[in-house]
Design a protein around this motif. Structure first.
Motif, mmCIF file in Angstrom:
data_model
loop_
_atom_site.group_PDB
_atom_site.id
_atom_site.type_symbol
_atom_site.label_atom_id
_atom_site.label_comp_id
_atom_site.label_asym_id
_atom_site.label_seq_id
_atom_site.Cartn_x
_atom_site.Cartn_y
_atom_site.Cartn_z
ATOM 1 N N GLN A 198 -8.019 -27.324 65.926
ATOM 2 C CA GLN A 198 -8.987 -27.043 64.873
ATOM 3 C C GLN A 198 -9.119 -28.235 63.928
ATOM 4 O OE1 GLN A 198 -9.069 -23.248 62.913
ATOM 5 N NE2 GLN A 198 -7.809 -22.275 64.506
ATOM 6 N N SER A 235 -8.069 -24.276 68.656
ATOM 7 C CA SER A 235 -9.375 -23.699 68.370
ATOM 8 C C SER A 235 -9.654 -22.505 69.277
ATOM 9 C CB SER A 235 -10.476 -24.744 68.582
ATOM 10 O OG SER A 235 -11.751 -24.132 68.511
ATOM 11 N N TYR A 293 -7.048 -18.014 61.644
ATOM 12 C CA TYR A 293 -7.271 -19.411 61.269
ATOM 13 C C TYR A 293 -6.217 -19.821 60.231
ATOM 14 C CZ TYR A 293 -11.825 -19.240 63.595
ATOM 15 O OH TYR A 293 -12.816 -19.128 64.543
ATOM 16 N N PHE A 331 -11.363 -24.272 58.056
ATOM 17 C CA PHE A 331 -11.394 -24.634 59.474
ATOM 18 C C PHE A 331 -12.351 -23.671 60.187
ATOM 19 C CE2 PHE A 331 -7.529 -26.460 57.902
ATOM 20 C CZ PHE A 331 -7.199 -27.528 58.732
ATOM 21 N N ASP A 332 -12.973 -23.864 61.288
ATOM 22 C CA ASP A 332 -12.822 -24.808 62.352
ATOM 23 C C ASP A 332 -14.155 -25.540 62.572
ATOM 24 O OD1 ASP A 332 -12.103 -26.177 64.722
ATOM 25 O OD2 ASP A 332 -12.444 -24.418 65.953
#
Length: 372
Positions: free
Chosen positions: A122, A144, A177, A203-204
């Motif tokens: 990520q 990810s 996440y 993120f991502d």
């Protein structure tokens, strides 16, 4: 006449064959229901981390100590070592303990396979990859959920653990996440103020994630002025985690195992803090980590958060077992916390972690179990 007799005989054989299969199906269903019923009783769990250098005799002693003091189940982190899990499972079961395979899911620190693929990780809104620039702590290396190869690697790990004989469930941790917002009680440790979604912790924005979102919605989150208020971008990320969980559920069930998960305190809070909406998942049991001291809350908050989760699961056949952080609890606080969780609908409580189960705290658990 012979033809008529043959037809009657054949029909009889088919009838009894169907009845046998029906009986087998009913027996299998009854066994599954019995397993469900046993899990539905108020249960005590503890998370533990395995040490491959630890002697079998030491494990046997540890497992015996747990079982003799009311612990029903151990969630064992073997760092996804299925061979070690297969070795420890019968040792725990011999002492009457249920065994669950605990693994770090999206956060994969030191994963030797993943580290060969920097593009699997990520990326923050500020452009930093958790492959080599990790938020908060050095062990935050997040894969990810939008990268097909990274996700397949996770599925392979889940399947390896699910195939271990005697394991009751695969237990997903870090199935989310990185923290957009830390628990308020932890902020001083990092000298942080988080009053909005900060670029370093949002993120991502990896290529895999951005490209998948662009293909679906025709927008690039990297070009948004304020991505925090884009509902599609938020929902996309929630769904990416859900996709991983839902497929993990299928893997677990295909191997005759349940799927369980350690999650943030209740769905709305989890959504806000770590983009995790666990009331939408295909899952059998959740163990929300209602660690009240992380949030500068008293033990009464354990009841509030437990009830919130129970209410959000009301329409689903999913059990909730409250996770308690016990190192800083007194034995009396532990006793009260267990009762509060039970009173607010929890099917059990899980303790973090085995090392914090002192003799005094184990005595509390044993007495609570005997009294209930």
């Amino acid at each position: 006449m012979q033809t008529k007799y043959f037809v009657l005989l054949l029909c009889s054989l088919l009838f009894f064959s169907c009845e046998d299969r029906k009986s087998e199906s009913i027996a299998a269903e009854q066994q599954e229901n019995a397993q469900r019923d046993s899990i539905a009783d108020f249960k005590f769990w503890t998370w533990i981390t395995a040490d491959p250098k630890k002697a079998d005799s030491a494990y046997t002693s540890e497992f015996k100590k747990y079982s003799e003091n009311g612990i029903d189940a151990v969630l064992i982190n073997t760092n996804t070592d299925a061979e070690l899990l297969a070795h420890l499972t019968p040792l725990a079961k011999e002492q009457g303990l249920e065994v669950h395979a605990w693994l770090m899911t999206m956060n994969r620190p030191g994963d030797t396979v993943a580290l060969k693929h920097p593009d699997w990780y990520q990326v923050s809104r500020s452009g930093k990859s958790s492959f080599d620039d990790r938020p908060y702590v050095d062990y935050y290396q997040w894969l990810s959920p939008s990268n097909p190869e990274a996700v397949q690697h996770i599925y392979n790990l889940i399947e390896g653990l699910a195939k271990v004989e005697g394991v009751a469930s695969v237990h997903l941790d870090y199935i989310r996440y990185p923290d957009v917002y830390l628990p308020i009680g932890l902020l001083p440790k990092y000298d942080l103020k988080q009053e909005e979604e900060l670029p370093d912790y949002d993120f991502d924005y990896s290529d895999a994630s951005v490209n998948a979102f662009k293909e679906k919605y025709g927008k690039d989150p990297r070009e948004m002025e304020n991505p925090a208020i884009d509902i599609e971008w938020k929902q996309f990320r929630l769904n990416q985690v859900k996709n991983v969980v839902d497929h993990a559920y299928k893997i677990a069930h295909d191997n005759g195992k349940y799927l369980t998960a350690a999650v943030f305190p209740y769905p709305e809070m989890a959504d806000h803090m770590v983009r995790q909406r666990w009331d939408k998942w295909d899952i059998d049991m959740v163990l929300p980590m209602i660690y009240n001291n992380f949030y500068n809350e008293g033990i009464d908050w354990i009841g509030f958060a437990t009830q919130q989760g129970v209410n959000d699961l009301a329409e689903k056949n999913v059990e909730l077992h409250t996770g308690l952080y016990i190192p800083e609890m007194t034995p009396q606080e532990l006793k009260e916390s267990i009762q509060i969780a039970k009173d607010n609908g929890a099917k059990g409580v899980a303790f973090f972690d085995g090392n914090a189960l002192t003799d005094e705290k184990l005595q509390v658990i044993k007495e609570f179990k005997e009294a209930n």
